[in-house]
Scaffold this motif. Structure first.
Motif: not given
Lengths: 261, 261
Positions: B242-261
DNA sequence: GAGTGGTCTAGACCACTGT
DNA sequence: CAGTGGTCTAGACCACTCC
């Protein structure tokens, strides 16, 4: 320590310890002021601390209550693959559900939807994300998603597309075609765009007054800001969406798969 | 509309329009009270709205200032794969950096670190996530990560492991071995565990007083709560953080790769 | 010491809700 | 209508910061 802080501490401790249960009504302010041997404004100051922390709600003319936690809706990142898989399905199938239903488990009929299209131009921020010149013509789409049972939407979305890119299919320029079966990924498909990845940038802060208003937020509720950036198979950013979510109703879920050794 | 709201609106508009710039000092409260033809407490009420919104900071004995936005540190989800790749590298290489540096671009020497180990038992919540009986013995590890230049940590972490699982390597039970080169994934590797995926659940809310204290948060800053769930290749949950982060100092970045057609 | 914000008072009056 | 919270006042005194 200030008197109002001591009182706030005492009440907070009562809530945390379960001596005051969610939904339970606190004594009236004048009674509490007597109990804590202070004036009404000072007692109000103590309560306003708890309001800011999201622990209590005040209802004018009714009373002060311990806040009941809200049920959170999950927004899972598998929604993106799910949406992509659906893009090339028959229209009848796409009509049946949207990604909000995928996330929430609600039925289509539980959801109300509103879309508005606007002409816009790229400011410095958007220009740098899209990798286009400042001032480039954009199509701005504004969405709200409501749960019919509730008064307030749980998401405000501003989505941006490069106007000249989507103009290849005039249907995409007309808000009357919303809700588009299959969502934005299907819209992009009609102009030959396939997404490669979705990047989301997340932060949080207290709501502005406008956000609190539109999302129906009580004091002591934060908003989550989510910027979704869609990149196509050519590495070009094709959609940027800014989503504002009520943090007390939302949980974001991201699964990151790892390669095997 | 209440007078304090009108005043708050006027000041807010000034800030948004750039008539009041970040860092700029507002006139003293008594001056503002005169300007807006009101009493000092009412003016203070107006200011306290802006404080709660994170727009201004009050400094006792000094003045009231328009808040300057803080630089956000990115926490990218490619950190998990990066950490996994590093696990089987030579120790010398693992020693050089940790995942916090990977995220922040800071050097090891910029970071201070604190860890504390504790015995704990699974409550209902943790038991259901781990899929173990309530009361199972856990190892609770508490971390803080500081930037040496700053006073306050930017993250508070409570990490949980099933005690009997990690006891296979007694070194893992001793806080003195922290910071462990290669991090938790390397620790798990020493007992034959390979991670398959990391799931993170995210929400946000105003901080509790303790959180505000420990993270050094001003009024009007939210916290981001992140629960990280690590699952091994056998589908077993092996770590919950469980992580508590100061929202004014943090940006979470998530990259979701997609399968090719 | 001058100037700033922090706390508190005692009371007035208003606005809303439910009976 | 009674009871609740919402707003506002005018002023007192304290605590902190900086010169």
């Amino acid at each position: 320590m200030a008197k109002y802080e001591q009182i706030a501490d005492a009440l907070r401790a009562g809530i945390r310890a379960g001596r005051l249960l969610p939904g339970e009504r606190l004594p009236a302010e004048d009674k509490l002021a007597v109990r804590y041997r202070t004036s009404v404004p000072t007692l109000q100051r103590a309560l306003s601390e708890l309001v800011a922390e999201g622990l209590i709600d005040k209802r004018h003319g009714v009373g002060t209550f311990v806040r009941t936690p809200r049920r959170r809706i999950e927004r899972n990142n598998d929604r993106h693959q799910w949406e992509k898989d659906r893009v090339r399905r028959p229209k009848a199938e796409r009509l049946r559900t949207g990604s909000t239903e995928h996330d929430t488990g609600l039925e289509v009929t539980d959801l109300a939807f509103h879309a508005e299209y606007r002409d816009a131009t790229a400011d410095e921020d958007l220009a740098s994300v899209f990798g286009i010149p400042v001032g480039t013509r954009l199509l701005e789409r504004i969405y709200r998603t409501n749960c019919r049972a509730e008064d307030a939407p749980f998401a405000l979305v501003h989505s941006y597309l490069v106007h000249d890119v989507v103009a290849a299919n005039p249907d995409l320029l007309d808000a009357a075609n919303e809700p588009w079966p299959g969502g934005t990924q299907n819209q992009l498909y009609t102009i030959g765009i396939e997404l490669d990845r979705v990047t989301e940038r997340i932060t949080a802060r207290p709501p502005t007054v406008e956000e609190a208003d539109r999302l129906g937020l009580k004091k002591g509720v934060s908003v989550i800001l989510l910027r979704k950036i869609c990149t196509d198979t050519g590495g070009r950013v094709v959609e940027v969406s800014d989503v504002t979510l009520a943090a007390d109703r939302t949980e974001l879920v991201y699964t990151t798969p790892l390669k095997r050794w």
